[in-house]
Design an enzyme around this catalytic site. Structure first.
Site, PDB file in Angstrom:
ATOM      1  N   CYS A   2      -0.272 -19.822   9.120  1.00 42.47           N
ATOM      2  CA  CYS A   2       0.621 -20.627   8.312  1.00 42.47           C
ATOM      3  C   CYS A   2       1.710 -20.905   9.592  1.00 42.47           C
ATOM      4  O   CYS A   2       1.254 -21.057  11.331  1.00 42.47           O
ATOM      5  CB  CYS A   2       1.855 -19.061   8.308  1.00 42.47           C
ATOM      6  N   ARG A  27      -3.314 -25.311  11.075  1.00 46.37           N
ATOM      7  CA  ARG A  27      -3.625 -23.810  10.901  1.00 46.37           C
ATOM      8  C   ARG A  27      -4.253 -22.956   9.777  1.00 46.37           C
ATOM      9  O   ARG A  27      -4.731 -22.298   9.467  1.00 46.37           O
ATOM     10  CB  ARG A  27      -1.978 -22.991  10.999  1.00 46.37           C
ATOM     11  N   TRP A  74      -0.348 -18.901   4.593  1.00 46.47           N
ATOM     12  CA  TRP A  74      -1.508 -18.463   3.837  1.00 46.47           C
ATOM     13  C   TRP A  74      -1.740 -17.137   3.170  1.00 46.47           C
ATOM     14  O   TRP A  74      -0.834 -16.714   4.147  1.00 46.47           O
ATOM     15  CB  TRP A  74      -2.382 -18.890   5.906  1.00 46.47           C
ATOM     16  N   ASN A  98       5.835 -15.304   8.962  1.00 46.78           N
ATOM     17  CA  ASN A  98       4.117 -15.485   8.923  1.00 46.78           C
ATOM     18  C   ASN A  98       4.055 -14.206   9.133  1.00 46.78           C
ATOM     19  O   ASN A  98       4.784 -13.767  10.691  1.00 46.78           O
ATOM     20  CB  ASN A  98       3.849 -16.641  10.266  1.00 46.78           C
ATOM     21  N   GLY A  99       2.908 -13.577   8.972  1.00 46.75           N
ATOM     22  CA  GLY A  99       2.921 -12.113   9.438  1.00 46.75           C
ATOM     23  C   GLY A  99       2.212 -11.127   8.255  1.00 46.75           C
ATOM     24  O   GLY A  99       2.249 -11.423   7.707  1.00 46.75           O
ATOM     25  N   GLU A 479     -23.341 -19.049  15.937  1.00 50.48           N
ATOM     26  CA  GLU A 479     -22.891 -20.638  16.164  1.00 50.48           C
ATOM     27  C   GLU A 479     -22.730 -21.064  14.747  1.00 50.48           C
ATOM     28  O   GLU A 479     -22.167 -21.453  14.225  1.00 50.48           O
ATOM     29  CB  GLU A 479     -22.433 -21.420  17.859  1.00 50.48           C
ATOM     30  N   LYS A 483     -20.864 -22.161  11.685  1.00 49.92           N
ATOM     31  CA  LYS A 483     -20.320 -23.585  11.557  1.00 49.92           C
ATOM     32  C   LYS A 483     -20.136 -23.936  10.075  1.00 49.92           C
ATOM     33  O   LYS A 483     -19.382 -24.555   8.980  1.00 49.92           O
ATOM     34  CB  LYS A 483     -20.715 -24.405  11.843  1.00 49.92           C
ATOM     35  N   GLU A 486     -18.606 -21.971   7.155  1.00 51.86           N
ATOM     36  CA  GLU A 486     -16.870 -22.364   7.653  1.00 51.86           C
ATOM     37  C   GLU A 486     -16.575 -23.290   6.574  1.00 51.86           C
ATOM     38  O   GLU A 486     -15.619 -23.532   5.909  1.00 51.86           O
ATOM     39  CB  GLU A 486     -16.834 -22.522   9.052  1.00 51.86           C
ATOM     40  N   HIS A 502     -38.284  -8.357  11.380  1.00 46.85           N
ATOM     41  CA  HIS A 502     -37.807  -7.119  11.950  1.00 46.85           C
ATOM     42  C   HIS A 502     -36.483  -7.106  10.413  1.00 46.85           C
ATOM     43  O   HIS A 502     -36.166  -6.383  10.391  1.00 46.85           O
ATOM     44  CB  HIS A 502     -36.990  -6.328  12.747  1.00 46.85           C
ATOM     45  N   LYS A 602      -7.291 -21.540  11.323  1.00 46.44           N
ATOM     46  CA  LYS A 602      -7.040 -22.008  13.095  1.00 46.44           C
ATOM     47  C   LYS A 602      -6.531 -20.988  13.917  1.00 46.44           C
ATOM     48  O   LYS A 602      -7.196 -21.121  14.798  1.00 46.44           O
ATOM     49  CB  LYS A 602      -6.223 -23.429  13.230  1.00 46.44           C
TER      50      LYS A 602
END
Length: 607
Positions: A2, A27, A74, A98-99, A479, A483, A486, A502, A602
């Protein structure tokens, strides 16, 4: 998550609020809205989706008024739609938030029993009704806000506006960041300094538990008990950066290409290239006396810390515990008295990382932080900060912040090795020289973009991808997978190559691309054995290696991406570039929102 903006201005503020909200798009958000007070009356415009939808509404139905609040949301409570979009109203109160209000269900039940009706699914509307009830019971606006704030549990940043009060915003912070901007005859609120950069670079950051009254000529800040507190004004560094795509299609592409420059800036902050030495660093602990280092972070920052574990243990012989912050904060691990803690966060506001920091603080462990925002909460609450000099990173999927984090961590590992006596002056000079070459090698990696773009066309056709690596290439494989999923929404997993037999080998078939990150190093032959196991089962191998690795692989790969031959220390930084580009081009071909992928934010400032 947010973004909040508030302005007590001298002219119409709605267009200014929208402009500021655009600077907070990085964000992540799914709806947006603006409310103003005009002629003593509250009015608002809200829209689902991108800010362009809100701008369209404002063009059709403009909002006047010299005071206003705005928000990019968000979704946490309630689906993303216009009804759940902020600002929310209750009688003569408007709010953006926000929160997460953790006790919202209890408060909602109480308010409904008191006759208050809810039009949204959000926890935010509870706060609006709480304040409105205080007003109905006779409290003045400031007192009503204060009384309501004392009822709230959770993490939140809030801005309130009141009907009939054209010179008053009330702001509060308990977790997510909130800053006050100082102007000439006007004042501002913003989730960060970037949002306020067109208006002012003089910023006061609210601290946890603060609430404030913001008027055109002043700000007054209080603690939760209502006692006045002093908070310093600072010149915001972040306002000096231009947030612009330049000639690139997306911010992510621009930020990938900025890496040689920002890596160089970051390394120069910690290394004396001329003298071939690491610079003296002000530390709250003595590396030579430590028996353990705790590293904790979230997401990509956690993977940077996972790579750093190899460096600290290999070069400095310093034992490292690395934890995802959301696990670290709850597993109640015993902390050694001869230990130190290092926290990594791009924004410096990551809620779980901050909570883990405070856990270590309560145990008396000295604390350092690697952050990209030097004015952030994590930076302010650490004994020492190690800034990354990446500049604002707008794309939600971290790229240049990641490689700058690695640059800082590699520099710190070598400094620790020097202080602990495991690296001679000659070896220190060699390692500093190797690090100094990183920007050049990163630039060379960027020149592979056409080959990687072509490969991405094929990758965009699949549903699952496996990444493999050993040693520092193992966290880099994770990573790479992170990516890809995402921003392209393709399911991907990263594994240690030695773990293939395994379990993950069961996934291998003719439709499964396997991306192997394998610079030619002391364990390259082990990785080749894993590639042969994949090839034997018809897997499509995409090998990312160097010239010698390509020569010795003896595997019929779908594609081989050949990077420059680089020293072992800097390989994770350089090899990060092609895995970023591969994810980026794949997402472009799939038509996803590269800079603002769905469901992501973000800066994750709540659990």
């Amino acid at each position: 998550m947010c973004g909040i903006v508030g302005i007590v201005g001298r002219g119409d503020v709605a267009p200014l609020i929208v402009d500021a909200l655009k600077r907070l798009e990085y964000r992540g958000y799914d709806s947006a809205g603006v409310a103003t007070l005009d002629g003593g009356q509250l009015d608002r415009r809200r829209a689902q989706g991108k800010l362009v939808n809100l701008e369209r509404k404002l063009k059709e139905e403009p909002l006047g008024g010299r005071i206003g609040i705005g928000h990019t949301r968000w979704a946490t409570h309630g689906v993303p739609n216009e009804t759940n979009a902020h600002p929310h109203f209750s009688h003569d109160v408007a709010i953006v938030h926000n929160g997460i209000i953790e006790n919202f269900a209890e408060l909602r039940t109480e308010l409904m029993a008191d006759g208050y009706e809810f039009s949204s699914q959000t926890d935010t509307e509870v706060v609006a009704h709480l304040v409105a009830r205080e007003r109905k019971n006779g409290a003045e606006p400031v007192a009503a806000a204060h009384n309501a704030l004392k009822r709230l549990q959770g993490a939140f940043a809030i801005a309130l506006m009141f009907r009939g009060e054209d010179d008053l915003l009330v702001a509060a912070r308990n977790g997510p960041p909130l800053a006050v901007g100082h102007g000439e005859g006007e004042m501002y609120l913003g989730s960060d300094a970037v949002a306020l950069s067109p208006f002012t670079d003089v910023i006061t950051y609210l601290e946890d538990g603060d609430w404030a009254t913001v008027r055109r000529d002043r700000v007054e800040i209080f603690d939760i008990e209502g006692r006045p507190v002093e908070r310093s004004r600072t010149k915001a560094r972040s306002t000096s950066f231009m947030v612009d795509k330049g000639n690139h299609r997306h911010f992510m592409e621009k930020e990938i290409h900025e890496q040689p420059e920002v890596i160089g800036h970051t390394l120069a902050h910690y290394l004396d290239f001329v003298g071939g030495k690491t610079k003296d660093i002000a530390l709250p602990f003595d590396f030579a006396k430590l028996d353990r280092l705790y590293i904790s972070a979230c997401g990509t920052a956690y993977l940077a810390g996972s790579i750093a574990k190899y460096w600290f243990e290999r070069y400095a012989r310093l034992a490292v515990d690395i934890d995802i912050a959301s696990e670290f904060r709850y597993r109640e691990m015993p902390l050694s008295p001869n230990s130190a803690a290092l926290f990594i966060s791009q924004s410096g506001e990551t809620a779980d990382t901050l909570a883990s920091l405070r856990y270590c603080r309560s145990a008396g462990v000295p604390i350092a932080a690697v952050v990209n925002v030097q004015e952030s909460t994590i930076a302010r609450e650490s004994d020492a900060i190690f800034p990354t000099l990446a500049g604002p990173e707008i794309g939600v999927a971290s790229t240049k912040a990641f490689t700058c984090q690695l640059s800082v961590l590699a520099s710190l590992a070598i400094r620790a090795a020097v202080e602990r006596g495991f690296v001679s002056p000659e070896r220190e000079r060699e390692l500093v020289r190797e690090l100094s070459e990183t920007p050049r090698f990163a630039s060379a990696a960027l020149k592979l973009d056409r080959q990687i773009e072509k490969l991405a066309r094929e990758l965009a056709q699949v549903k699952h991808v496996l990444y493999l690596g050993r040693d520092t290439s193992f966290p880099l494989a994770m990573e790479g997978a992170l990516k890809l999923k995402e921003i392209s929404y393709i399911h991907a997993e990263g594994y240690a190559a030695g773990e293939l037999k395994h379990g993950p080998i069961a996934l291998i078939d003719e439709s499964m691309p396997v991306i192997v990150i394998a610079p030619h190093d002391r364990i390259f032959d082990k990785t080749v054995s894993n590639m042969q196991e994949v090839a034997a089962r018809g897997g499509k191998i995409i090998l990312i290696t160097d010239t010698e690795g390509a020569r010795r692989a003896t595997i019929d790969a779908l594609e081989t991406i050949i990077l420059p031959t680089v020293p072992e220390l800097i390989a994770p930084i350089v090899y990060a570039v092609p895995i970023q580009m591969l994810a980026y081009f794949t997402a472009v071909f799939m038509g996803t929102d590269v800079d603002q992928p769905r469901n992501l934010a973000k800066s994750v400032t709540v659990e």
